[in-house]
Write an enzyme that holds these catalytic residues in place. Sequence first.
Site, PDB file in Angstrom:
ATOM      1  N   SER A  75       0.804  -1.229   0.000  1.00 22.11           N
ATOM      2  CA  SER A  75       0.000   0.000   0.000  1.00 22.11           C
ATOM      3  C   SER A  75       0.831   1.271   0.000  1.00 22.11           C
ATOM      4  CB  SER A  75      -0.930  -0.005   1.222  1.00 22.11           C
ATOM      5  OG  SER A  75      -0.185  -0.156   2.422  1.00 22.11           O
ATOM      6  N   ASP A 224      -4.775   6.738  10.049  1.00 19.74           N
ATOM      7  CA  ASP A 224      -4.457   5.399  10.560  1.00 19.74           C
ATOM      8  C   ASP A 224      -3.065   5.344  11.175  1.00 19.74           C
ATOM      9  OD1 ASP A 224      -2.793   5.445   8.345  1.00 19.74           O
ATOM     10  OD2 ASP A 224      -3.937   3.964   7.209  1.00 19.74           O
ATOM     11  N   HIS A 227      -0.090   5.032   6.911  1.00 17.56           N
ATOM     12  CA  HIS A 227       0.112   5.392   5.503  1.00 17.56           C
ATOM     13  C   HIS A 227       0.431   6.885   5.360  1.00 17.56           C
ATOM     14  CE1 HIS A 227      -2.358   1.665   5.289  1.00 17.56           C
ATOM     15  NE2 HIS A 227      -1.495   1.397   4.319  1.00 17.56           N
TER      16      HIS A 227
END
Length: 252
Positions: A75, A224, A227
């Site tokens: 990601s 979060d 990221h």
Amino acid sequence: MPKSKITETLLNSTVSKYRNLLKFCYFLMVFVVISCGNDTKSKVSADTNENATTETETEAPATTSSKTILFYGDSITAGYGLDDTNDAFPGIIQFKIDSLDLNYEVVNSGLSGETSAGGKSRIDWILNQDIDIFVLELGANDGLRGLPITETKANLQAIIDAVKAKSPSTKIVLAGMQLPPNMGQAYTTQFKAVFSDLASENKIAFIPFILKDVGGVKELNQSDGIHPTVEGHRIVANTVWEVLGPVLNSEL
């Protein structure tokens, strides 16, 4: 035969001869005109074709094949959570490459949630294209899930081996990853060492920590806490470029 009759006969004969002569001249003129017309058309057609050929040859663009840099990761590479994936660090690196007028094209093969095992399973499909520089950024999801470190290392090694087997000339860059301390001191230490060991054992370029100056910095990460934000990705791109830039220069 009366003299008048003879005179009339001679006159008719003469007129007939002149008529035939005029017909012959008429057909001859028509033939000449047609022939000249065909010659002119042929010349025009030939000139047109010659000009078209010359113009085509002049306007044909020069073909240049750019080299490929493929980012193979999770990601972080994919740009999870960003409105525009071009804001992810591979896209930023492409912009930098373009600004430097370098003949490289970036391919983003990041996949959110990807583990080293997942990367291993799809590597053969990815290698169905020509790759000049292969940037490997995987393993973070393994660590966050507490997967066995030996498996992570074996999977990453398998990916490296696959790239070398398919194209020995492809330059490989390995991105290192570190874990937050809540994963346990022993595990985080061993996990960090996996990447440096692989780089050393395979003699490949190494980015010690791809999230340097970003990991754990609240304002550079999304809600979060994992990221990077757009600004965070700019810093990541600079970190990657510190190692990737010299690799590109060695290819020139």
